[in-house]
Design a protein around this motif. Structure first.
Motif, PDB file in Angstrom:
ATOM      1  N   PRO A   1       0.848  -1.257  -0.051  1.00  0.00           N
ATOM      2  CA  PRO A   1      -0.076  -0.010   0.146  1.00  0.00           C
ATOM      3  C   PRO A   1       0.940   1.035   0.040  1.00  0.00           C
ATOM      4  O   PRO A   1       2.142   1.102   0.494  1.00  0.00           O
ATOM      5  CB  PRO A   1      -0.675  -0.161   1.074  1.00  0.00           C
ATOM      6  N   PRO A   2       0.490   2.544  -0.375  1.00  0.00           N
ATOM      7  CA  PRO A   2       1.270   3.543  -0.271  1.00  0.00           C
ATOM      8  C   PRO A   2       1.679   4.054   1.030  1.00  0.00           C
ATOM      9  O   PRO A   2       2.943   4.447   1.245  1.00  0.00           O
ATOM     10  CB  PRO A   2       0.184   4.804  -0.778  1.00  0.00           C
ATOM     11  N   GLU A   3       0.938   3.577   2.160  1.00  0.00           N
ATOM     12  CA  GLU A   3       1.591   3.879   3.241  1.00  0.00           C
ATOM     13  C   GLU A   3       1.029   2.811   4.323  1.00  0.00           C
ATOM     14  O   GLU A   3       0.024   2.206   4.209  1.00  0.00           O
ATOM     15  CB  GLU A   3       0.827   5.106   4.184  1.00  0.00           C
ATOM     16  N   PHE A   4       1.987   2.373   5.303  1.00  0.00           N
ATOM     17  CA  PHE A   4       1.827   1.233   6.163  1.00  0.00           C
ATOM     18  C   PHE A   4       2.884   1.356   7.222  1.00  0.00           C
ATOM     19  O   PHE A   4       3.888   2.056   6.806  1.00  0.00           O
ATOM     20  CB  PHE A   4       1.805   0.009   5.587  1.00  0.00           C
ATOM     21  N   VAL A   5       2.815   0.514   8.218  1.00  0.00           N
ATOM     22  CA  VAL A   5       3.605   0.535   9.414  1.00  0.00           C
ATOM     23  C   VAL A   5       3.868  -1.098   9.480  1.00  0.00           C
ATOM     24  O   VAL A   5       2.859  -1.689   9.680  1.00  0.00           O
ATOM     25  CB  VAL A   5       3.133   1.243  10.738  1.00  0.00           C
ATOM     26  N   ARG A   6       5.214  -1.356   9.775  1.00  0.00           N
ATOM     27  CA  ARG A   6       5.493  -2.946  10.131  1.00  0.00           C
ATOM     28  C   ARG A   6       6.012  -2.859  11.377  1.00  0.00           C
ATOM     29  O   ARG A   6       6.781  -1.991  11.797  1.00  0.00           O
ATOM     30  CB  ARG A   6       6.326  -3.316   9.065  1.00  0.00           C
TER      31      ARG A   6
ATOM     32  N   HIS B   1       8.759   0.366  11.518  1.00  0.00           N
ATOM     33  CA  HIS B   1       9.290   1.179  10.297  1.00  0.00           C
ATOM     34  C   HIS B   1       7.836   1.576   9.715  1.00  0.00           C
ATOM     35  O   HIS B   1       6.618   0.939   9.473  1.00  0.00           O
ATOM     36  CB  HIS B   1       9.885   0.059   9.131  1.00  0.00           C
ATOM     37  N   ALA B   2       8.229   2.749   9.043  1.00  0.00           N
ATOM     38  CA  ALA B   2       6.947   3.547   8.673  1.00  0.00           C
ATOM     39  C   ALA B   2       7.354   3.966   7.104  1.00  0.00           C
ATOM     40  O   ALA B   2       8.274   4.844   6.938  1.00  0.00           O
ATOM     41  CB  ALA B   2       6.540   4.859   9.561  1.00  0.00           C
ATOM     42  N   TRP B   3       6.457   3.272   6.249  1.00  0.00           N
ATOM     43  CA  TRP B   3       6.561   3.673   4.825  1.00  0.00           C
ATOM     44  C   TRP B   3       5.524   4.608   4.439  1.00  0.00           C
ATOM     45  O   TRP B   3       4.339   4.682   4.952  1.00  0.00           O
ATOM     46  CB  TRP B   3       6.520   2.535   3.985  1.00  0.00           C
ATOM     47  N   ALA B   4       5.783   5.625   3.380  1.00  0.00           N
ATOM     48  CA  ALA B   4       4.919   6.733   2.751  1.00  0.00           C
ATOM     49  C   ALA B   4       5.382   7.147   1.565  1.00  0.00           C
ATOM     50  O   ALA B   4       6.493   6.658   0.957  1.00  0.00           O
ATOM     51  CB  ALA B   4       4.385   7.730   3.796  1.00  0.00           C
ATOM     52  N   GLU B   5       4.645   7.873   0.806  1.00  0.00           N
ATOM     53  CA  GLU B   5       4.953   8.241  -0.551  1.00  0.00           C
ATOM     54  C   GLU B   5       5.950   9.197  -0.649  1.00  0.00           C
ATOM     55  O   GLU B   5       6.692   9.397  -1.643  1.00  0.00           O
ATOM     56  CB  GLU B   5       3.677   8.648  -1.235  1.00  0.00           C
ATOM     57  N   THR B   6       6.127  10.035   0.519  1.00  0.00           N
ATOM     58  CA  THR B   6       7.306  10.966   0.534  1.00  0.00           C
ATOM     59  C   THR B   6       8.082  10.954   1.936  1.00  0.00           C
ATOM     60  O   THR B   6       7.754  10.335   2.725  1.00  0.00           O
ATOM     61  CB  THR B   6       6.764  12.372   0.382  1.00  0.00           C
TER      62      THR B   6
END
Length: 135
Positions: free
Chosen positions: A42-47, A68-73
């Motif tokens: 997904p564009p944003e998620f936390v693992r 870990h936090a992923w996002a688009e920017t």
């Protein structure tokens, strides 16, 4: 001599993912909170991933977790990590039947672009002190 009962330690990843999922949703940021990187992403998620830790006492555990936090920017990844970090301060209490005594940060937020995709990602590490249960 009486023997002590066997103590089973809780699944810290399950406790923390459940807590963060609900807390992020309540704060207006309903993103997936998972233990593995989803496919498709997904564009944003936390693992949340357990990377070690030790038994704190005969009846409690102190797992070390990477968040870990992923996002688009880069900015959005930072903000998602910062929000997750702040929300984890509220985890002490009983969570899904598990007593959580406290949380300690052991590694502050750091910029950590995804090594496979270069996607924006921030990470930090905590230790969560939680009680086990007797068999």
């Amino acid at each position: 001599m009486a023997s002590r009962p066997a103590i089973v330690m809780p699944d810290a990843v399950a406790v923390v993912t459940g807590f963060l999922r609900a807390a992020l949703k309540a704060s207006g940021r309903p993103v997936p909170v998972v233990s593995r990187v989803p496919n498709p992403r997904p564009p944003e998620f936390v693992r949340v991933q357990r990377i070690g830790g030790v038994r704190q006492t005969p009846v409690s555990d102190r797992p070390r977790l990477d968040i870990h936090a992923w996002a688009e920017t880069e900015s959005a990844a930072h903000d998602l990590a910062a929000l997750s970090r702040a929300l984890l301060d509220q985890i002490p209490g009983v969570r899904d039947g598990v007593t959580v005594y406290g949380v300690s940060e052991v590694g502050g937020p750091m910029w950590l672009p995804d090594d496979q995709t270069s996607a924006p990602r921030y990470a930090f590490a905590v230790e969560i002190h939680m009680r086990g249960r007797a068999l």
